[in-house]
Write an enzyme that holds these catalytic residues in place. Structure first.
Site, mmCIF file in Angstrom:
data_model
loop_
_atom_site.group_PDB
_atom_site.id
_atom_site.type_symbol
_atom_site.label_atom_id
_atom_site.label_comp_id
_atom_site.label_asym_id
_atom_site.label_seq_id
_atom_site.Cartn_x
_atom_site.Cartn_y
_atom_site.Cartn_z
ATOM 1 N N ASP A 3 0.858 -1.183 0.000
ATOM 2 C CA ASP A 3 0.000 0.000 0.000
ATOM 3 C C ASP A 3 0.896 1.236 0.000
ATOM 4 O OD1 ASP A 3 -1.641 -2.185 0.771
ATOM 5 O OD2 ASP A 3 -3.032 -0.828 1.775
ATOM 6 N N LYS B 22 -7.083 3.018 -3.360
ATOM 7 C CA LYS B 22 -7.488 3.048 -1.955
ATOM 8 C C LYS B 22 -7.799 4.480 -1.547
ATOM 9 C CE LYS B 22 -5.321 2.028 2.569
ATOM 10 N NZ LYS B 22 -4.115 1.427 3.190
ATOM 11 N N LYS C 152 -10.053 -0.308 -2.403
ATOM 12 C CA LYS C 152 -9.911 -0.513 -0.960
ATOM 13 C C LYS C 152 -10.411 0.743 -0.252
ATOM 14 C CE LYS C 152 -6.616 -1.440 2.783
ATOM 15 N NZ LYS C 152 -5.249 -1.881 3.154
#
Length: 294
Positions: free
Chosen positions: A140, A203, A239
């Protein structure tokens, strides 16, 4: 006009208005929330969780204990799917890898200068590669917001491309930090540039800023993903992270993803929820009593 500006001009998602989004979100939630607010969907959402510990106070003992709870989960909750992944800082990846005994749980690591993207690209690339070497199966990273705001799209995309290359076989999630980007247009453009540069998932937030995930931001991200799929026949995941801590809020996000992207996206390969709190909340709602397992 460079190729990145040209790309942005090809997508209608990049021109949608904030007012229109608010109206669309309210319509989708009002129409579809009730039918999605059921226990079976709570179980599905539990299986989408990246069980997260990203604290300055994290110790090896704490991460080991968290991982052991994931290991033992199936034996205790026999009618439940497990979480999708455990998400930790790079220095804790090896602890998770050495402790984790469940084969289908991913090891996610924030990297590339998290939670701010303001370090040298070489350090971002090296940290990503080291996290993968230690056992991370997902990375991430934070979207280079500064480069985006000065419209330096070429350097921005090259940075993501290089970090993606250093992931080797690991999935790359690009954190847009939607609360900082603020407008629908900015969020859509950041999402598209990230996808074009190799993001496997986009995300919402690091969870380290004042504004985390919002329904409006997720709506925009879903529209970009949908348009990208239509143009390229390729699915990109999403996400949602940053303040997702109630069942109601989780169902709202689930509803947006389901109604915009479709049922094909309701699995842990394409949909994740990053949280340290939602797991026990969902467990409690599923079991009908207070659960404090995690």
């Amino acid at each position: 006009m460079n190729k990145y500006t040209d790309l942005l001009n090809q997508y209608k998602s990049c021109t949608i208005s904030d007012k229109q989004i608010k109206e669309e979100v309210e319509k989708i939630i009002t129409t579809n929330f009730k039918k999605n607010d059921i226990v079976e969907n709570y179980k599905t959402m539990f299986n989408l969780i990246d069980l997260t510990s990203l604290n300055n106070t994290d110790t090896e003992a704490h991460i080991r204990t968290l991982t052991e709870k994931v290991n033992k989960f199936a034996a205790i909750y026999k009618d439940m799917p497990n979480v999708a992944a455990i998400c930790v800082y790079p220095a804790m990846v090896s602890v998770v890898k050495d402790t984790l005994s469940v084969s289908d749980i991913d090891i996610a690591s924030v990297a590339a200068g998290f939670p701010a993207p303001q370090t040298f690209p070489e350090i971002k690339i090296a940290e990503t590669a080291m996290a993968v070497m230690e056992g991370a199966t997902e990375i991430d990273m934070v979207f280079p917001i500064g480069k985006f705001l000065e419209q330096n799209y070429e350097e921005l995309c090259e940075e993501i491309i290089e970090i993606k290359a250093s992931c080797r076989g690991a999935k790359l999630k690009v954190i847009l930090e939607t609360g900082t980007l603020k407008t629908a247009e900015n969020i859509a453009k950041a999402a598209l540039l990230s996808i074009a540069s190799g993001a496997d998932l986009i995300k919402t937030s690091t969870g380290k800023t004042d504004t985390g995930a919002t329904l409006e931001a997720v709506y925009v991200m879903c529209r970009v993903i949908k348009e990208f799929e239509q143009k390229n026949n390729a699915k990109i995941g999403i996400k949602i992270a940053g303040g997702v801590s109630t069942v109601e809020n989780a169902v709202e996000y689930y509803t947006l993803v389901k109604e915009i992207l479709g049922k094909d996206y309701l699995n842990k390969n394409l949909f994740r929820i990053g949280t340290s709190r939602l797991a026990n909340v969902l467990l409690s709602s599923i079991k009908g009593k207070a659960e404090k397992y995690f």
